[in-house]
Design a protein around this motif. Structure first.
Motif, PDB file in Angstrom:
ATOM      1  N   GLU A 151      -4.549   2.577  -4.153  1.00 53.82           N
ATOM      2  CA  GLU A 151      -5.323   1.627  -3.368  1.00 53.82           C
ATOM      3  C   GLU A 151      -5.721   0.485  -4.284  1.00 53.82           C
ATOM      4  OE1 GLU A 151      -8.983   3.252  -1.884  1.00 53.82           O
ATOM      5  OE2 GLU A 151      -9.086   4.727  -3.476  1.00 53.82           O
ATOM      6  N   ASP A 185      -5.471  -2.799  -0.042  1.00 50.60           N
ATOM      7  CA  ASP A 185      -4.960  -1.556   0.547  1.00 50.60           C
ATOM      8  C   ASP A 185      -6.043  -0.509   0.354  1.00 50.60           C
ATOM      9  OD1 ASP A 185      -3.356   0.675   1.362  1.00 50.60           O
ATOM     10  OD2 ASP A 185      -3.045   1.081  -0.781  1.00 50.60           O
ATOM     11  N   GLN A 186      -6.579  -0.016   1.438  1.00 52.05           N
ATOM     12  CA  GLN A 186      -7.679   0.950   1.360  1.00 52.05           C
ATOM     13  C   GLN A 186      -7.208   2.374   1.623  1.00 52.05           C
ATOM     14  OE1 GLN A 186     -10.575  -0.628   4.114  1.00 52.05           O
ATOM     15  NE2 GLN A 186     -11.154  -2.308   2.747  1.00 52.05           N
ATOM     16  N   ASP A 187      -5.911   2.539   1.769  1.00 51.10           N
ATOM     17  CA  ASP A 187      -5.348   3.867   2.023  1.00 51.10           C
ATOM     18  C   ASP A 187      -4.891   4.473   0.696  1.00 51.10           C
ATOM     19  OD1 ASP A 187      -4.045   6.125   2.827  1.00 51.10           O
ATOM     20  OD2 ASP A 187      -2.696   5.129   4.242  1.00 51.10           O
ATOM     21  N   GLY A 210       0.781  -1.222   0.000  1.00 50.53           N
ATOM     22  CA  GLY A 210       0.000   0.000   0.000  1.00 50.53           C
ATOM     23  C   GLY A 210       0.814   1.274   0.000  1.00 50.53           C
TER      24      GLY A 210
END
Length: 724
Positions: free
Chosen positions: A453, A471-473, A448
């Motif tokens: 993302e 990866d949500q960032d 990430g």
């Protein structure tokens, strides 16, 4: 080569010499108690050995293990006649992998059990497996007593003028026909052991003492066999049919699971496993004493252990893994000396001693680190940032306590990237060589740092349910060009990271094909011990598994490692490579337009760089040694062969020292003394930029130059098109 779900049969499914099926009626009869009398009829009762028997707890555990394997393992296998036959071969391979204890006559007595083991294992009837174990133990004792008798008669009676030879690796050989042929084989084995020590300038008196100590130690261990030894061997042969990472831990092993698997607490920092009679080094713990000392290597096999305050080495051939672990562990700052058969040795009689100071492996010694290397090329100066990540770590205890400053790979790397960018780097090399993995969530989070993302890895379980880690960032710590360095010892989480970077087109992967460990295990309690079982499998975002194949680099660099001995594809019954559907992901850069030129530039450097040329010479030398099937037992021939080996080692070592501007050595003894002195003080050694890492920097510089050139060409083409 296509690998079926049943998996290839154990090497040499016909090892028993083509014996035919003898029918289920005989096998079933043998399960009812007739077998012990039949199997032990020819045993020499003069050798003191008390046969071991299964317990009720072991039988119950066996039933639980069979159920877990059939219904919860990732691989769907039925316990049928075919599997029973494979277990039969695997068990004999487990007990006598080098075919030096059993004869074809023994196998003929065992053969009626071949197709009955499966049914017995499903219902907890362990006696057939114990009967085989007891017979093998008896044969081991007989062989060791034969060896001692031969040594006691005087090794001066052995004739080293005859033109005889010994097959080095008997794992693919047939068992000899009878005891007379076995006696002849052992006479040659003892000649080989004596000759190897004579060529090491040991006196006959010292050789006799050494061999007596070795055989007596093994003999004592064999006579002290326990019921749990037989059960663990049998269950591991059985569980290994599903995959090599599924195994049974006895209660003794389960109590100290973490220590037994990683000697990181006041030990040497090495992961060990049993390998037939030997204890083998699987990998070194990053930052640990053995890793820092630098002499112990993966696939080395331990022959003896000597404590700091003792002169006599303890021979550990034939010892249980947990006992070898206990012997190697010890007080911090004390020294333990290991005698090992190096992975590169062409002959099991070739050993070396390695002294390692015990210590604790601290988290900070495994932490990520950074440096900047500068490359001068055609008048241009490139500043290449290097991130070295020895393992994927996280201080879980600090996390649970809510410490906002807990250490983890991702947090440390984020800070290091900020520092490198402040230094004005032109590109980044991420060094994952020898990184055996670690915390999965850290691999996910680390990806990430380099993408906006998106998905990072897919995990499929036995029910074909797929979980996608993402990866949500949306923040990116570094968006510049990257090279990821890997080698054969890069495994698990390292392969997930490297595979994701490759799939996203975020960077090039450089080095050698990775280990191929793409499975996930869980440890499940039993009524008696524990079962470590494979429950799921990793897949890249592009759909391909990291299992078996690992990550194939975009640019390959040759390796000294023997791929036939180290790696997932070197393990029996490893789960095969396969693929599932890809998940949507961004492709940041298409390297297809420059990859051929990058490889060409690399090959040209390889052809002219003296260190790369030496690496290739080492690889060729090791390959030649590994290809040697037989060793001569003629003293004159053997001396010439040994001299050639020593001359080659000295020549390569001196050539490397000349490149580094160091003085050369006159003899191999001088070289080995210097290596020992260096290894004794690992903290005092100066860090030098290794040429493989430097090549990673050059590939990065090539990328920068070609990328700029391509961008310039593209701009000119656009201008020309507009003008027309």
């Amino acid at each position: 080569m296509k690998i079926t779900e049943r998996s290839k049969a154990r090497r040499g499914h016909t090892r028993s010499g083509g014996l035919g099926k003898l029918g289920r009626g005989v096998a079933i009869a043998l399960m009812t108690g007739i077998a012990p009398l039949a199997l032990h009829a020819s045993i020499d009762r003069e050798a003191s050995y008390e046969p071991v028997s299964p317990t009720v707890d072991q039988a119950r555990a066996n039933i639980l293990i069979a159920r877990q394997l059939q219904f919860t393992h990732f691989r769907d296998l039925s316990i049928d006649d075919s599997l029973s036959s494979e277990v039969f071969d695997a068990y004999l391979d487990y007990l006598d992998g080098q075919r030096v204890y059993l004869t074809q006559q023994d196998l003929e007595r065992f053969e009626p059990l071949r197709y009955g083991l499966g049914a017995a294992l499903k219902t907890g009837r362990l006696q057939p497996g114990f009967d085989i174990y007891n017979t093998v133990q008896q044969r081991v004792i007989e062989r060791l007593e034969f060896a001692l008798d031969l040594v006691n008669q005087g090794i001066d009676k052995l004739d080293f003028d005859r033109d005889e030879s010994l097959l080095l690796d008997r794992s693919e050989a047939s068992w000899v026909a009878n005891q007379q042929e076995l006696d002849e084989l052992w006479r040659k084995r003892i000649k080989n052991a004596v000759l190897a020590q004579r060529l090491s300038d040991k006196s006959d008196e010292d050789i006799e003492k050494s061999l007596k100590r070795r055989y007596e130690s093994q003999l004592n261990r064999s006579r002290q066999a326990r019921s749990e030894d037989a059960f663990q061997a049998y269950m591991n042969a059985f569980a290994g049919m599903w995959d090599p990472h599924t195994s049974y831990f006895s209660p003794r092993t389960s109590e100290n699971f973490n220590i037994n698997m990683s000697l990181s607490l006041e030990g040497i920092g090495a992961v060990l496993q049993g390998d037939n009679e030997y204890t083998k080094v699987v990998r070194l713990v990053p930052g640990g004493p053995a890793s820092k000392q630098g002499q112990l290597q993966p696939a080395d096999r331990i022959v003896s252990v000597t404590q700091e305050d003792e002169d006599t080495p303890v021979n550990v051939i034939g010892w249980r893994l947990d006992e070898v672990v206990d012997l190697i562990r010890g007080p911090r700052n004390s020294v333990v000396t290991l005698e090992v058969i190096p992975a590169s040795a062409s002959d099991d009689s070739m050993t070396r001693t390695i002294a390692i100071k015990r210590d604790q492996v601290k988290l900070e010694e495994q932490s990520a680190s950074s440096e900047v290397i500068q490359l001068q090329r055609d008048g241009n100066n490139y500043r290449i940032g290097v991130l070295t990540i020895p393992t994927f770590y996280a201080d879980f205890r600090a996390m649970q306590k809510g410490d906002p400053n807990y250490k983890s790979t991702t947090r440390d790397v984020r800070q290091l990237i900020d520092e490198l960018e402040d230094d004005g780097i032109d590109g980044l090399v991420v060094d994952l060589r020898n990184n055996g993995g670690g915390a999965l969530h850290e691999a996910n989070d680390l990806v990430g740092l380099f993408i906006d993302e998106g998905p990072t890895v897919q995990i499929r379980n036995a029910n074909n349910d797929v979980q996608v880690l993402t990866d949500q960032d949306p923040t990116v710590s570094y968006d510049g060009p990257m090279v990821v360095m890997v080698n054969r010892m890069s495994a698990s989480a390292s392969e997930i990271f490297a595979g994701a970077i490759q799939d996203y087109g975020r960077g090039l992967v450089v080095g050698s094909q990775t280990f191929g460990k793409g499975t996930v295990q869980a440890v499940r309690p039993l009524n008696h011990g524990q079962l470590k079982i494979t429950q799921s499998k990793f897949y890249r975002v592009s759909g391909g598994s990291t299992q078996h194949k690992g990550v194939v680099p975009d640019i390959e660099i040759p390796s000294r490692v023997d791929f036939s001995r180290i790696g997932e594809d070197a393990l029996d019954h490893a789960l095969p490579w396969d693929q599932i559907e890809a998940v949507p992901h961004t492709r940041y850069f298409d390297f297809s337009g420059i990859i051929d030129q990058l490889r060409k530039n690399h090959d040209e450097r390889f052809a002219t760089d003296p260190e790369f040329q030496l690496l290739q010479q080492e690889i060729d030398f090791l390959t030649e040694q590994r290809a040697q099937d037989y060793v001569s037992l003629n003293a004159d021939v053997r001396a010439v062969e040994l001299q050639q080996i020593e001359d080659t080692r000295l020549r390569i070592a001196n050539a490397r020292r000349e490149i580094q501007g160091e003085s050369t050595f006159e003899t191999l003894e001088e070289l080995e003394d210097w290596q020992t002195a260096q290894a004794a003080d690992p903290d005092g050694q100066e860090d030098e930029l290794d040429f493989i890492l430097r090549e990673g920097g050059h590939i990065m510089a090539d990328m920068l130059e070609l990328d700029r050139r391509l961008a310039s060409i593209g701009a000119m083409e656009t201008i020309a098109a507009q003008a027309n």
